[in-house]
Design an enzyme around this catalytic site. Structure first.
Site, PDB file in Angstrom:
ATOM      1  N   HIS A 163      40.755  38.874  37.174  1.00 42.97           N
ATOM      2  CA  HIS A 163      41.750  38.259  37.950  1.00 42.97           C
ATOM      3  C   HIS A 163      42.959  39.568  37.802  1.00 42.97           C
ATOM      4  CE1 HIS A 163      40.522  34.334  39.586  1.00 42.97           C
ATOM      5  NE2 HIS A 163      40.278  34.208  37.890  1.00 42.97           N
ATOM      6  N   GLU A 199      36.247  33.414  34.919  1.00 41.33           N
ATOM      7  CA  GLU A 199      36.096  34.436  36.326  1.00 41.33           C
ATOM      8  C   GLU A 199      36.182  36.053  36.331  1.00 41.33           C
ATOM      9  OE1 GLU A 199      37.076  30.305  38.629  1.00 41.33           O
ATOM     10  OE2 GLU A 199      38.409  31.658  38.968  1.00 41.33           O
ATOM     11  N   ASP A 229      47.287  38.047  38.876  1.00 39.88           N
ATOM     12  CA  ASP A 229      46.448  37.507  39.227  1.00 39.88           C
ATOM     13  C   ASP A 229      45.409  38.531  40.524  1.00 39.88           C
ATOM     14  OD1 ASP A 229      44.183  35.850  40.313  1.00 39.88           O
ATOM     15  OD2 ASP A 229      44.944  34.229  39.316  1.00 39.88           O
TER      16      ASP A 229
END
Ligand SMILES: [Zn+2]
Length: 773
Positions: A275, A339, A201
């Site tokens: 990410h 995202e 991440d």
């Protein structure tokens, strides 16, 4: 302060006795509830040396070794004999049973477990058998010397879903290998079979990749971590402590083997294209460039820096995935896909030229192209991808399985497109959300997902036909790690909610029963204790809620606990609660401001902490209101947001009513004309959420809701520099009037100022609780 309260005449019993149709099985205490269970007479006594007939096939042997190890704190010893011999305990193979199904027969003479040759059923039969034994056998401090008494029973069992997952996020905060193994042990006890390992991440890269050593040399370290909630402080606060950690490939192999010995598949997740900060900090050339310095992130947000879809990036990702695929035998490889902001791609010459060349109409299509290309590579290795539901945008890759997290819509859409789906909607499956009142809980990311909301989840949406529902292969609990820095806190968030999830995953809906579950869970806490699990104890506390009861015309406070066979004692405005306080029998009525304290007792002894909640009573309480424009968010769980008697507090955004737009008009109907001379309410200042106070308040009143008369107005300018989320109380007095309708007109605070988050964006108003006096 004078307190008026009374107990309503109790004409109903407080706690249901849990007389569900499967309540007769309560003594067996198995979680998740088996799908077929027939009590028998008598019991089996396990003691001394016992023979176990088991096939020498590797899979059956794995189960035997697990079983032997599970009894290591007891005085029982097991002697393996061949399947053809008569034995005390037999692990039988019956290939007519479906995968993972088992039968368990316990009589006073012997024990038989059967499954097909995959032996997963044998393993689950052993789990059920172990749960029939006293939880003391798990006590590692003290050897269990007594006879183990096992009640006679016939169980015929099979799971509802083939995919029964739990996710651990070590990207945000590394957790040691030992905690991973402990979690795998616990997953196995509750018959979960998929461990989703979120390994990369923005805040860290946690897996050694031999070809790209900088991923761990650089990507597994960060210099510090934000303190507190991501949107709470301004500016952000940091702890100044370096954080690091990754798993070597040998450790990964150990984890995979340990899981496999427990019939659990480890599904690795390598996040892309978003990410990716930790990877880009290690190899900045994989980005769109744009002159940025890339760092492993020390706070939690969605970042604009993502992988640039150029050949070098694909070489890199394929190199990483090749090693990942070699390490993890899992059929599924999770590639993230969530995202991913498109800001960098919009500015990048390479990305724009690529879109033109490939005829891609927008950046969403570019993301879809990216995922397709990765899918082709993963498919070429004989594996399939899972992606978060954003991979639907711009078109699904042909063989992708969708993990639906932004609600169930993505999953529904994917099932209709005949793609496999794993349901993980945030409001039902994100067990990093609060499970108890945020007023008492340790810091969590937000939301509210108590034990019963997890338990009652049904992953098959009614919108889908049975044919479409067949694409939903299961569901998964996710423990995101932003605020989870220690193994103890990880366990606090995961347990006991993971046990509720296990029943969602395993037990057929007709066999689920909340009152039966909490009864079994009450006993299971002992086993969790012996296993050294730091489970949340809200189960043994009182949860307080308040709401206006329209038919009785009173404000009522309801006290509930999940724990069965208990009493609740409470006080009003007195923090000392004992078994000589008021015994709760029915909702407590309040007519004035009060704080209610309560605790759970059994046989005169307290089981958990005292909890409390303050309630604000005034002329507005419980009255309906209208908002123009309507609020954008009113995420209350009970009552009616602005007049529900529960003032909002800074830590819990759900309690606030949020408005967008230049002007907001809130008209409260008091039901009848009453004298009023003051209004009070509060704004919430949380710049991260674009929440700023209003610039002007105007108050007008009416007796008929048509003609309003102004009673005054006030402008506000805030000369403040708060450094954390702040509640701004407003109190405005005016000459007394008699009115039924009162209208508050609020002017928006304007643009978010320079120097703050979202500078230049229109701010929003967050208001709670409107009070009239
Ligand atoms: Zn680019």
């Amino acid at each position: 302060m004078k307190i008026a309260y009374w107990i309503l005449a109790a004409s109903f019993t407080l706690l249901s006795c849990g007389e569900g149709h499967n309540d007769g099985m309560k003594d067996y205490g198995i979680i998740p509830m088996p799908n077929g269970i027939v009590p028998e007479q008598g019991k089996y006594i396990l003691q001394g040396e016992k023979t176990v007939a088991v096939s020498s096939e590797e899979l059956s042997m794995k189960v035997f070794q697990y079983f032997e190890n599970a009894l290591k704190n007891t005085s029982v010893t097991l002697k393996r004999v061949s399947l053809t011999e008569q034995a005390d305990i037999s692990f039988l193979i019956n290939d007519t049973l479906p995968d993972e199904a088992y039968t368990l027969e316990v009589s006073s003479h012997n024990i038989k477990i059967s499954s097909n040759a995959s032996a997963a059923g044998l393993f689950y039969g052993v789990q059920s058998l172990l749960q029939l034994m006293p939880s003391e056998i798990y006590d590692t401090q003290q050897k269990y010397e007594s006879n183990i008494e096992i009640p006679a029973v016939n169980i015929t069992d099979a799971p509802r879903f083939p995919y029964r997952g739990a996710m651990m996020d070590v990207g945000r905060n590394f957790l040691p290998k030992e905690e991973v193994l402990k979690f795998l042990d616990l997953m196995a006890m509750y018959k979960l079979n998929k461990f989703h390992f979120h390994l990369t991440d923005d805040q860290g890269w946690r897996i050694e990749i031999k070809k790209y050593p900088k991923l761990t040399e650089i990507g597994s370290h960060r210099k510090q971590t934000q303190v507190g909630h991501c949107d709470y402080y301004y500016p952000r606060r940091f702890d100044g402590k370096e954080k690091e950690g990754y798993y070597t490939q040998d450790e990964i192999r150990e984890i995979v083997k340990y899981a496999s010995d427990r019939f659990i598949t480890v599904i690795p997740e390598i996040e892309m294209p978003g990410h990716a900060s930790a990877a880009l900090a290690s190899y900045p050339e994989l980005s769109c460039g744009l002159g940025k310095t890339y760092v492993v992130r020390d706070y939690f947000d969605v970042f604009d820096e993502v992988y640039c879809p150029k050949e070098g990036t694909f070489d890199f990702l394929e190199g990483v995935l090749t090693e990942v695929i070699d390490l993890f035998p899992s059929h599924y490889i999770h590639i993230g896909g969530d995202e991913c902001p498109k800001k960098a791609w919009k500015k990048c010459d390479h990305c724009q030229a690529l879109m033109k060349r490939e005829g891609l109409k927008d950046e969403e299509s570019l993301q879809s192209w990216f995922i397709h290309r990765i899918e082709q590579f993963v498919n070429s290795k004989g594996r399939d991808i899972i992606g978060w539901d954003e991979i639907l945008e711009g078109g699904l890759a042909p063989n992708a399985t969708v993990m639906s997290w932004r609600g169930e819509e993505g999953g529904i859409e994917a099932a209709r497109q005949k793609h496999k789906v794993i349901m993980t909607p945030g409001d039902k499956c994100y067990i990093d959300h609060y499970q108890e009142s945020p007023e008492f809980a340790p810091l969590a990311i937000g939301g509210f997902l108590p034990l019963d909301s997890v338990y009652t989840y049904n992953p098959l949406p009614v919108e889908l036909t049975p044919e479409e529902q067949a694409y939903i292969i299961g569901t998964q609990a996710n423990v995101w790690g932003e605020y989870i820095q220690t193994p103890e806190y990880f366990e606090y968030m995961a347990f006991p909610r993971l046990l509720a999830m296990s029943e969602v995953q395993w037990t057929q809906p007709e066999n689920k029963n909340l009152s039966s579950f909490v009864r079994r869970l009450d006993g299971e806490f002992k086993r969790l204790d012996y296993c050294g699990v730091n489970a949340c104890r809200n189960f043994y506390e009182v949860n307080l809620t308040g709401a206006w009861n329209d038919s009785r015309h009173v404000y009522e406070v309801t006290l509930k606990t999940f724990c069965p066979d208990t009493e609740i004692y409470y006080t009003i405005n007195d923090s000392v609660v004992s078994s000589s306080s008021n015994l709760y029998k029915a909702p407590v009525s309040l007519s004035e401001d009060a704080t209610v304290y309560a605790a759970v007792y059994r046989d005169g002894k307290p089981l958990g902490r005292i909890t409390h909640k303050g309630f604000a009573m005034n002329k507005a309480t419980g009255n309906p209101y209208e908002c123009v424009p309507p609020p954008v968010a009113e995420k209350v769980n009970e009552g009616i947001g602005l007049t529900d008697g529960i003032p909002g507090y800074t830590r819990d955004l759900r309690r606030w009513v949020i408005f967008r737009g230049d002007t907001v008009r809130i008209t409260v109907d008091l039901g009848k004309a009453v004298p009023v001379n003051r209004v009070a309410f509060a704004f919430l200042w949380r710049p991260f959420d674009t929440l700023w106070p209003a610039s002007k308040l105007s108050v007008s009143v009416s007796t008929d809701s048509k003609t309003f008369t102004s009673v005054g107005s006030k402008e506000y300018s805030y000369d403040f520099t708060p450094t954390e989320a702040t509640r701004f109380p407003v109190s405005y007095s005016f000459p007394e009037v008699t009115a039924r309708y009162i209208c508050l007109e609020l002017l928006n605070g304007g643009l978010c100022p320079e120097g703050y988050y979202h500078a230049g964006q229109q701010s929003r108003l967050a208001i709670d609780e409107i009070e009239f006096y």
